[in-house]
Design a protein around this motif. Structure first.
Motif, PDB file in Angstrom:
ATOM      1  N   UNK A   1       2.078   4.252 -14.853  1.00 23.15           N
ATOM      2  CA  UNK A   1       3.004   3.948 -13.766  1.00 23.15           C
ATOM      3  C   UNK A   1       2.236   3.375 -12.584  1.00 23.15           C
ATOM      4  N   UNK A   2       2.826   2.362 -11.960  1.00 22.14           N
ATOM      5  CA  UNK A   2       2.215   1.749 -10.791  1.00 22.14           C
ATOM      6  C   UNK A   2       3.307   1.185  -9.914  1.00 22.14           C
ATOM      7  N   UNK A   3       2.990   1.012  -8.646  1.00 16.90           N
ATOM      8  CA  UNK A   3       3.905   0.294  -7.763  1.00 16.90           C
ATOM      9  C   UNK A   3       3.843  -1.202  -8.062  1.00 16.90           C
ATOM     10  N   UNK A   4       2.626  -1.702  -8.298  1.00 14.87           N
ATOM     11  CA  UNK A   4       2.420  -3.133  -8.508  1.00 14.87           C
ATOM     12  C   UNK A   4       1.421  -3.352  -9.641  1.00 14.87           C
ATOM     13  N   UNK A   5       1.767  -4.235 -10.572  1.00 19.86           N
ATOM     14  CA  UNK A   5       0.809  -4.750 -11.545  1.00 19.86           C
ATOM     15  C   UNK A   5       0.455  -6.173 -11.130  1.00 19.86           C
ATOM     16  N   UNK A   6      -0.831  -6.445 -10.994  1.00 18.59           N
ATOM     17  CA  UNK A   6      -1.316  -7.791 -10.664  1.00 18.59           C
ATOM     18  C   UNK A   6      -1.923  -8.390 -11.924  1.00 18.59           C
ATOM     19  N   UNK A   7      -1.443  -9.568 -12.314  1.00 15.97           N
ATOM     20  CA  UNK A   7      -1.958 -10.252 -13.492  1.00 15.97           C
ATOM     21  C   UNK A   7      -2.977 -11.285 -13.028  1.00 15.97           C
ATOM     22  N   UNK A   8      -4.247 -10.988 -13.243  1.00 18.03           N
ATOM     23  CA  UNK A   8      -5.320 -11.886 -12.818  1.00 18.03           C
ATOM     24  C   UNK A   8      -6.319 -11.165 -11.941  1.00 18.03           C
ATOM     25  N   UNK A   9      -7.575 -11.120 -12.408  1.00 14.08           N
ATOM     26  CA  UNK A   9      -8.636 -10.436 -11.663  1.00 14.08           C
ATOM     27  C   UNK A   9      -9.640 -11.419 -11.095  1.00 14.08           C
ATOM     28  N   UNK A  10      -9.159 -12.623 -10.744  1.00 21.06           N
ATOM     29  CA  UNK A  10      -9.981 -13.545  -9.980  1.00 21.06           C
ATOM     30  C   UNK A  10      -9.959 -13.178  -8.512  1.00 21.06           C
ATOM     31  N   UNK A  11     -10.458 -14.072  -7.682  1.00 20.92           N
ATOM     32  CA  UNK A  11     -10.619 -13.688  -6.279  1.00 20.92           C
ATOM     33  C   UNK A  11      -9.274 -13.529  -5.568  1.00 20.92           C
ATOM     34  N   UNK A  12      -8.259 -14.301  -5.949  1.00 18.11           N
ATOM     35  CA  UNK A  12      -6.949 -14.133  -5.316  1.00 18.11           C
ATOM     36  C   UNK A  12      -6.319 -12.813  -5.749  1.00 18.11           C
ATOM     37  N   UNK A  13      -6.363 -12.515  -7.051  1.00 19.85           N
ATOM     38  CA  UNK A  13      -5.852 -11.223  -7.510  1.00 19.85           C
ATOM     39  C   UNK A  13      -6.601 -10.064  -6.893  1.00 19.85           C
ATOM     40  N   UNK A  14      -7.925 -10.215  -6.731  1.00 24.78           N
ATOM     41  CA  UNK A  14      -8.734  -9.163  -6.121  1.00 24.78           C
ATOM     42  C   UNK A  14      -8.338  -8.929  -4.665  1.00 24.78           C
ATOM     43  N   UNK A  15      -8.114 -10.021  -3.937  1.00 21.80           N
ATOM     44  CA  UNK A  15      -7.717  -9.890  -2.534  1.00 21.80           C
ATOM     45  C   UNK A  15      -6.342  -9.235  -2.412  1.00 21.80           C
TER      46      UNK A  15
ATOM     47  N   UNK B   1      -1.817   0.360  -7.454  1.00 23.48           N
ATOM     48  CA  UNK B   1      -2.038  -0.985  -7.989  1.00 23.48           C
ATOM     49  C   UNK B   1      -2.811  -0.920  -9.296  1.00 23.48           C
ATOM     50  N   UNK B   2      -2.377  -1.733 -10.271  1.00 19.53           N
ATOM     51  CA  UNK B   2      -3.143  -1.961 -11.495  1.00 19.53           C
ATOM     52  C   UNK B   2      -3.375  -3.459 -11.614  1.00 19.53           C
ATOM     53  N   UNK B   3      -4.621  -3.848 -11.835  1.00 16.76           N
ATOM     54  CA  UNK B   3      -4.984  -5.248 -12.037  1.00 16.76           C
ATOM     55  C   UNK B   3      -5.318  -5.442 -13.513  1.00 16.76           C
ATOM     56  N   UNK B   4      -4.695  -6.446 -14.126  1.00 14.25           N
ATOM     57  CA  UNK B   4      -4.925  -6.744 -15.535  1.00 14.25           C
ATOM     58  C   UNK B   4      -5.496  -8.153 -15.679  1.00 14.25           C
ATOM     59  N   UNK B   5      -6.437  -8.304 -16.604  1.00 14.36           N
ATOM     60  CA  UNK B   5      -6.963  -9.636 -16.908  1.00 14.36           C
ATOM     61  C   UNK B   5      -7.334  -9.684 -18.379  1.00 14.36           C
ATOM     62  N   UNK B   6      -6.994 -10.793 -19.031  1.00 16.37           N
ATOM     63  CA  UNK B   6      -7.300 -10.902 -20.455  1.00 16.37           C
ATOM     64  C   UNK B   6      -8.776 -11.142 -20.717  1.00 16.37           C
ATOM     65  N   UNK B   7      -9.515 -11.573 -19.690  1.00 14.92           N
ATOM     66  CA  UNK B   7     -10.953 -11.746 -19.805  1.00 14.92           C
ATOM     67  C   UNK B   7     -11.676 -10.770 -18.906  1.00 14.92           C
ATOM     68  N   UNK B   8     -12.869 -11.148 -18.492  1.00 18.73           N
ATOM     69  CA  UNK B   8     -13.632 -10.342 -17.546  1.00 18.73           C
ATOM     70  C   UNK B   8     -13.189 -10.673 -16.126  1.00 18.73           C
ATOM     71  N   UNK B   9     -13.428  -9.763 -15.209  1.00  9.69           N
ATOM     72  CA  UNK B   9     -13.078 -10.007 -13.811  1.00  9.69           C
ATOM     73  C   UNK B   9     -13.882 -11.181 -13.263  1.00  9.69           C
TER      74      UNK B   9
ATOM     75  N   UNK C   1     -18.265 -15.087  -7.102  1.00  9.09           N
ATOM     76  CA  UNK C   1     -18.179 -13.968  -8.041  1.00  9.09           C
ATOM     77  C   UNK C   1     -18.517 -12.663  -7.329  1.00  9.09           C
ATOM     78  N   UNK C   2     -19.577 -12.669  -6.526  1.00 14.59           N
ATOM     79  CA  UNK C   2     -19.939 -11.466  -5.772  1.00 14.59           C
ATOM     80  C   UNK C   2     -18.812 -11.067  -4.823  1.00 14.59           C
ATOM     81  N   UNK C   3     -18.177 -12.063  -4.196  1.00 17.85           N
ATOM     82  CA  UNK C   3     -17.087 -11.765  -3.268  1.00 17.85           C
ATOM     83  C   UNK C   3     -15.889 -11.163  -4.008  1.00 17.85           C
ATOM     84  N   UNK C   4     -15.534 -11.738  -5.154  1.00 12.56           N
ATOM     85  CA  UNK C   4     -14.415 -11.201  -5.930  1.00 12.56           C
ATOM     86  C   UNK C   4     -14.708  -9.783  -6.410  1.00 12.56           C
ATOM     87  N   UNK C   5     -15.917  -9.561  -6.893  1.00  8.09           N
ATOM     88  CA  UNK C   5     -16.290  -8.226  -7.366  1.00  8.09           C
ATOM     89  C   UNK C   5     -16.277  -7.221  -6.219  1.00  8.09           C
ATOM     90  N   UNK C   6     -16.693  -7.654  -5.028  1.00  4.83           N
ATOM     91  CA  UNK C   6     -16.678  -6.754  -3.878  1.00  4.83           C
ATOM     92  C   UNK C   6     -15.255  -6.392  -3.478  1.00  4.83           C
TER      93      UNK C   6
END
Length: 401
Positions: free
Chosen positions: A4-18, A30-38, A157-162
């Motif tokens: 259960x989540x309030x929001x599922x975000x599809x995409x773990x790139x920098x926009x999804x991360x923000x 929040x749950x973030x989902x990505x079919x690849x690596x972040x 990449x470092x910014x998105x991971x942070x």
């Protein structure tokens, strides 16, 4: 697996991360989902530009100005929050320099810079001599240009991971290797989560932040969004003593970013990295998800770069790479709810400016979604805005109950 989540975000790139960080810090689950690596797709194939120099007055510039302020704050907040063991996002206010080699180009650039100054951008006209004080190795044919001290850069990449790490600290969950396959739907037709290759993820809302793949994800969730992939390539030189001090590009860059054509557009965009390499771009073309490097495109970019910095003709290229930008016909990102699919939201369509616009995008999405005060006016980025008339999303078929 049902989570259960309030929001599922599809995409773990920098926009999804923000988006994940802004929502989680505002109290959403929040749950973030990505079919690849972040941060492994579009975010990993860009240069990390935080630019106002390439934006004329209007909504995109306003979003960029807000994001510049946010990035400067994040450069201080994230190290304090994540600790010294976390890699630096390498925020650098290096400034930008746009140069031209014709009188007509110089006149056009001056007029453009004047409109930017009226909108609050630091745009300093420079003579040929002043341009060479900023960049001593410029070609003899450069007649002048405009210096943009506000332009900056991060390591994308470092910014998105942070941002993702910060979102996790606020309670967000990040799941990679999970592909969204369809929609969960309530009795009233509202979107209530997503089905995936790893089970169902119920949620109060779903945010599509899948970059150039957003149209594909939207269709799986029963909607449409006019986002297309626009391919770009980059050349990387071998390391050298740093000779390029700013982000330098020719006067054709702005026209290339604003082009609506599918044909190839190239311009000279050149900058050094902390590691001593030089990044050379840029190209734009709409060829779907064709990931084949084209030697003629790389050669065209190299020629344009040498016309700005002749010494590059003697420099070895170490590698090249390409990526796909999320293109929208009116050149504005799409941020907000789908007007025809209750529960579906978008944060996509930033084309080559996703890194630069990410923090303000996340804050705006969270503000609209949670009923908070927004730093910028949301209407220009709305999914159903007039400039996307004829391209606007709409429901397709029926989602799974």
């Amino acid at each position: 697996m049902d989570v259960a989540a309030d929001v599922v975000i599809v995409g773990a790139g920098i926009v999804g991360a923000a988006c994940a960080r802004s929502l989680a810090r505002a109290g959403a689950r929040v749950i973030v989902l990505d079919r690849g690596a972040a941060a492994a797709a579009t975010s990993a194939h860009g240069e990390g530009n935080l630019l106002v120099s390439d934006k004329g007055p209007g909504p995109e510039l306003e979003l960029a100005q807000e994001s510049l302020r946010r990035w400067a704050a994040l450069a201080e907040e994230l190290p304090d929050e994540l600790g010294p063991q976390f890699p630096s996002i390498e925020h650098e206010a290096k400034g930008g320099l746009v140069v031209v080699a014709s009188e007509s180009g110089l006149d056009g650039l001056r007029r453009f810079a004047g409109t930017q100054r009226a909108a609050g951008v630091e745009a300093l006209e420079v003579t040929a001599g002043e341009a060479r004080e900023l960049e001593p190795d410029l070609a003899p044919g450069v007649l002048g240009g405009v210096h943009y001290p506000q332009d900056a850069q991060v390591q994308p990449v470092a910014a998105a991971e942070a941002l993702l790490a910060s979102a996790r600290r606020a309670g967000a969950v990040v799941r990679t290797g999970v592909e969204v396959t369809g929609a969960l739907q309530g009795a009233n037709g509202r979107l209530t989560g997503v089905s995936t290759t790893q089970g169902d993820f119920p949620a109060g809302a779903v945010v599509v932040a899948a970059g150039p793949w957003s149209a594909e994800v939207a269709e799986r969730l029963g909607s449409r969004i006019p986002v297309l992939p626009r391919r770009g390539m980059v050349l990387v030189t071998t390391p050298m003593p740093q000779r390029i001090r700013h982000k330098v590009y020719d006067g054709d860059y702005f026209a290339a970013t604003q082009s609506a054509g599918a044909e190839l557009q190239t311009s000279a965009v050149i900058e050094s990295t902390r590691g001593g390499t030089v990044l050379i771009g840029s190209s734009r073309e709409q060829v779907g998800f064709d990931d084949r490097l084209r030697a003629e495109v790389l050669a065209q970019m190299a020629r344009r770069a040498i016309a700005v910095f002749p010494f590059l003709a003697e420099t070895n290229v170490m590698r090249s790479y390409l990526g796909f930008r999320p293109y929208v016909p009116d050149h504005l990102p799409v941020i907000g709810p789908d007007p025809d699919r209750d529960g579906l939201w978008f944060a996509t369509g930033h084309e080559g400016a996703g890194v630069g616009l990410a923090p303000a995008t996340g804050d705006l999405l969270a503000a609209v979604m949670l009923g908070l005060e927004a730093a910028v006016e949301p209407a220009p980025y709305a999914v159903g805005r007039p400039t996307l008339r004829g391209h606007a999303p709409g429901p397709i078929g029926e989602a799974r109950l």
